[in-house]
Design a protein around this motif. Sequence first.
Motif, PDB file in Angstrom:
ATOM      1  N   VAL A  58       0.829  -1.203   0.000  1.00 23.40           N
ATOM      2  CA  VAL A  58       0.000   0.000   0.000  1.00 23.40           C
ATOM      3  C   VAL A  58       0.868   1.259   0.000  1.00 23.40           C
ATOM      4  O   VAL A  58       0.338   2.363  -0.181  1.00 23.40           O
ATOM      5  CB  VAL A  58      -0.947   0.030   1.219  1.00 23.40           C
ATOM      6  N   LEU A  59       2.171   1.134   0.182  1.00 20.49           N
ATOM      7  CA  LEU A  59       3.051   2.300   0.261  1.00 20.49           C
ATOM      8  C   LEU A  59       3.498   2.697  -1.147  1.00 20.49           C
ATOM      9  O   LEU A  59       4.663   2.582  -1.528  1.00 20.49           O
ATOM     10  CB  LEU A  59       4.266   1.994   1.143  1.00 20.49           C
ATOM     11  N   GLY A  60       2.538   3.190  -1.913  1.00 21.73           N
ATOM     12  CA  GLY A  60       2.721   3.488  -3.320  1.00 21.73           C
ATOM     13  C   GLY A  60       1.523   2.935  -4.066  1.00 21.73           C
ATOM     14  O   GLY A  60       0.453   2.747  -3.488  1.00 21.73           O
ATOM     15  N   PRO A  61       1.642   2.632  -5.344  1.00 23.76           N
ATOM     16  CA  PRO A  61       0.551   1.958  -6.041  1.00 23.76           C
ATOM     17  C   PRO A  61       0.216   0.631  -5.363  1.00 23.76           C
ATOM     18  O   PRO A  61       1.112  -0.077  -4.885  1.00 23.76           O
ATOM     19  CB  PRO A  61       1.124   1.730  -7.450  1.00 23.76           C
ATOM     20  N   LEU A  62      -1.050   0.310  -5.315  1.00 18.63           N
ATOM     21  CA  LEU A  62      -1.485  -0.948  -4.709  1.00 18.63           C
ATOM     22  C   LEU A  62      -0.900  -2.113  -5.490  1.00 18.63           C
ATOM     23  O   LEU A  62      -0.888  -2.107  -6.725  1.00 18.63           O
ATOM     24  CB  LEU A  62      -3.008  -1.019  -4.725  1.00 18.63           C
ATOM     25  N   PHE A  63      -0.376  -3.105  -4.768  1.00 16.87           N
ATOM     26  CA  PHE A  63       0.035  -4.313  -5.468  1.00 16.87           C
ATOM     27  C   PHE A  63      -0.235  -5.545  -4.627  1.00 16.87           C
ATOM     28  O   PHE A  63      -0.208  -5.517  -3.394  1.00 16.87           O
ATOM     29  CB  PHE A  63       1.497  -4.260  -5.934  1.00 16.87           C
ATOM     30  N   VAL A  64      -0.527  -6.626  -5.338  1.00 17.33           N
ATOM     31  CA  VAL A  64      -0.665  -7.953  -4.758  1.00 17.33           C
ATOM     32  C   VAL A  64       0.136  -8.887  -5.646  1.00 17.33           C
ATOM     33  O   VAL A  64      -0.085  -8.952  -6.856  1.00 17.33           O
ATOM     34  CB  VAL A  64      -2.139  -8.410  -4.719  1.00 17.33           C
ATOM     35  N   ARG A  65       1.101  -9.579  -5.038  1.00 18.74           N
ATOM     36  CA  ARG A  65       1.883 -10.554  -5.793  1.00 18.74           C
ATOM     37  C   ARG A  65       1.828 -11.883  -5.075  1.00 18.74           C
ATOM     38  O   ARG A  65       1.976 -11.946  -3.855  1.00 18.74           O
ATOM     39  CB  ARG A  65       3.343 -10.117  -5.928  1.00 18.74           C
ATOM     40  N   VAL A  66       1.610 -12.916  -5.848  1.00 20.82           N
ATOM     41  CA  VAL A  66       1.627 -14.278  -5.319  1.00 20.82           C
ATOM     42  C   VAL A  66       2.633 -15.057  -6.146  1.00 20.82           C
ATOM     43  O   VAL A  66       2.487 -15.174  -7.359  1.00 20.82           O
ATOM     44  CB  VAL A  66       0.235 -14.933  -5.381  1.00 20.82           C
ATOM     45  N   ASN A  67       3.674 -15.552  -5.467  1.00 24.79           N
ATOM     46  CA  ASN A  67       4.753 -16.264  -6.150  1.00 24.79           C
ATOM     47  C   ASN A  67       5.332 -15.448  -7.303  1.00 24.79           C
ATOM     48  O   ASN A  67       5.633 -15.964  -8.385  1.00 24.79           O
ATOM     49  CB  ASN A  67       4.260 -17.622  -6.657  1.00 24.79           C
ATOM     50  N   GLY A  68       5.462 -14.139  -7.059  1.00 27.96           N
ATOM     51  CA  GLY A  68       6.077 -13.258  -8.040  1.00 27.96           C
ATOM     52  C   GLY A  68       5.163 -12.756  -9.127  1.00 27.96           C
ATOM     53  O   GLY A  68       5.561 -11.908  -9.930  1.00 27.96           O
ATOM     54  N   GLN A  69       3.921 -13.226  -9.178  1.00 27.45           N
ATOM     55  CA  GLN A  69       2.980 -12.821 -10.210  1.00 27.45           C
ATOM     56  C   GLN A  69       1.985 -11.807  -9.661  1.00 27.45           C
ATOM     57  O   GLN A  69       1.415 -11.999  -8.594  1.00 27.45           O
ATOM     58  CB  GLN A  69       2.220 -14.039 -10.762  1.00 27.45           C
ATOM     59  N   SER A  70       1.768 -10.723 -10.418  1.00 27.30           N
ATOM     60  CA  SER A  70       0.830  -9.693  -9.993  1.00 27.30           C
ATOM     61  C   SER A  70      -0.590 -10.232 -10.036  1.00 27.30           C
ATOM     62  O   SER A  70      -0.994 -10.890 -11.001  1.00 27.30           O
ATOM     63  CB  SER A  70       0.949  -8.470 -10.903  1.00 27.30           C
ATOM     64  N   SER A  71      -1.344  -9.953  -8.962  1.00 25.94           N
ATOM     65  CA  SER A  71      -2.710 -10.472  -8.879  1.00 25.94           C
ATOM     66  C   SER A  71      -3.701  -9.398  -8.444  1.00 25.94           C
ATOM     67  O   SER A  71      -4.796  -9.718  -8.001  1.00 25.94           O
ATOM     68  CB  SER A  71      -2.777 -11.637  -7.881  1.00 25.94           C
ATOM     69  N   ALA A  72      -3.351  -8.136  -8.561  1.00 21.59           N
ATOM     70  CA  ALA A  72      -4.244  -7.069  -8.114  1.00 21.59           C
ATOM     71  C   ALA A  72      -5.427  -6.934  -9.066  1.00 21.59           C
ATOM     72  O   ALA A  72      -5.280  -7.100 -10.283  1.00 21.59           O
ATOM     73  CB  ALA A  72      -3.486  -5.753  -8.033  1.00 21.59           C
ATOM     74  N   PRO A  73      -6.617  -6.637  -8.540  1.00 20.99           N
ATOM     75  CA  PRO A  73      -7.772  -6.434  -9.416  1.00 20.99           C
ATOM     76  C   PRO A  73      -7.620  -5.144 -10.206  1.00 20.99           C
ATOM     77  O   PRO A  73      -6.922  -4.214  -9.781  1.00 20.99           O
ATOM     78  CB  PRO A  73      -8.947  -6.342  -8.438  1.00 20.99           C
ATOM     79  N   SER A  74      -8.271  -5.064 -11.351  1.00 22.08           N
ATOM     80  CA  SER A  74      -8.196  -3.864 -12.192  1.00 22.08           C
ATOM     81  C   SER A  74      -9.392  -2.945 -12.003  1.00 22.08           C
ATOM     82  O   SER A  74      -9.266  -1.733 -12.218  1.00 22.08           O
ATOM     83  CB  SER A  74      -8.079  -4.259 -13.666  1.00 22.08           C
ATOM     84  N   ALA A  75     -10.552  -3.477 -11.607  1.00 23.72           N
ATOM     85  CA  ALA A  75     -11.753  -2.655 -11.455  1.00 23.72           C
ATOM     86  C   ALA A  75     -11.572  -1.680 -10.291  1.00 23.72           C
ATOM     87  O   ALA A  75     -11.178  -2.087  -9.193  1.00 23.72           O
ATOM     88  CB  ALA A  75     -12.968  -3.537 -11.217  1.00 23.72           C
ATOM     89  N   PRO A  76     -11.863  -0.380 -10.485  1.00 26.52           N
ATOM     90  CA  PRO A  76     -11.608   0.622  -9.443  1.00 26.52           C
ATOM     91  C   PRO A  76     -12.258   0.318  -8.102  1.00 26.52           C
ATOM     92  O   PRO A  76     -11.623   0.454  -7.058  1.00 26.52           O
ATOM     93  CB  PRO A  76     -12.160   1.917 -10.061  1.00 26.52           C
ATOM     94  N   LYS A  77     -13.521  -0.102  -8.102  1.00 29.64           N
ATOM     95  CA  LYS A  77     -14.196  -0.331  -6.828  1.00 29.64           C
ATOM     96  C   LYS A  77     -13.664  -1.596  -6.132  1.00 29.64           C
ATOM     97  O   LYS A  77     -13.581  -1.635  -4.896  1.00 29.64           O
ATOM     98  CB  LYS A  77     -15.708  -0.383  -7.018  1.00 29.64           C
ATOM     99  N   SER A  78     -13.282  -2.581  -6.884  1.00 33.07           N
ATOM    100  CA  SER A  78     -12.647  -3.759  -6.272  1.00 33.07           C
ATOM    101  C   SER A  78     -11.311  -3.382  -5.661  1.00 33.07           C
ATOM    102  O   SER A  78     -10.939  -3.861  -4.580  1.00 33.07           O
ATOM    103  CB  SER A  78     -12.456  -4.864  -7.311  1.00 33.07           C
ATOM    104  N   ARG A  79     -10.576  -2.502  -6.324  1.00 40.05           N
ATOM    105  CA  ARG A  79      -9.306  -2.026  -5.778  1.00 40.05           C
ATOM    106  C   ARG A  79      -9.539  -1.237  -4.494  1.00 40.05           C
ATOM    107  O   ARG A  79      -8.762  -1.318  -3.543  1.00 40.05           O
ATOM    108  CB  ARG A  79      -8.580  -1.169  -6.820  1.00 40.05           C
TER     109      ARG A  79
END
Length: 300
Positions: A6-27
């Motif tokens: 959260v310290l910058g653009p939101l990110f979620v990584r699982v085993n090195g792969q980005s998994s963040a949602p793209s829809a604004p409200k889900s984010r």
Amino acid sequence: MRELGVLGPLFVRVNGQSSAPSAPKSRNVLAMLMVHSGQPVPVSALVRDLWDDHPPMSGATTLQTYILNLRKLFASATGLPTADIARDVLVTRPGGYLLTAAAGELDVHRYRSLARRGREALARGDDSGAARDLQDALSLWRGPALVDVPAGRVLESRCRELEESRLVTLEHLVDAELRLGRHREVLAELAALTAGNPLHEGLHGQYMRALYLGGRRAQALEVFQRLRRALRAELGLPPGPGLRRLHRAVLTADGELDGDLDERAWRDARLLHAPAVRLSPAAAARSHPDGVCPSRRSRR
């Protein structure tokens, strides 16, 4: 391995792969859960952040859909059944939802731990250790907190708290660097911070001390006069006693400023008449590579 940021653009990584949602409200929902990681977030707070004071009639049902989609996202990324995600990762609690995060998974947890260690080292006089831990804490920032998430009032408030925490950590780092004799290294940073926070006595005290120690006594006195004018114009207040003591020491070229005896004065200055602070664009650029200020975060 899961990484959350959260310290910058939101990110979620699982085993090195980005998994963040793209829809604004889900984010938005995911960001709310991440900044409150380990704590149940009430449905009412999530709904308020999504739609302010005017949620649709189907707001609660739509929120449930967002939660289900997030669970599916985590299930797809981890290979676990959705039921396991609902039990162990994104959990339903009475009246709300909770996101779990193991030690070290969430960047803000690591930041707070390092910042606390740095403050403790500073308090016991370990300036080198303090500078190292505080710098490591600040290095976790990749930009303004959740800069790419459309934030409502609740999330925006938490982002402001994080940004102000970052500024306090930066102040502590400057404390350590000044005590280590690195006054020239912090001048550019302090110039930007005082320009962006014209009423903040603590930053001005640090800037005055750094200028004085760098042989620029006249400029240090100018910093005090500029602050005094700003405080009088905006708040009708004089500088606090700590900063006035520092001013007298600079004015008289008091040799004690070269050592630690007057440290109480410039530290006291940080605690008196210090209004809420904000980061200037120049100051934000140092630890925010994208150069975007929090105030420019888009809102619905």
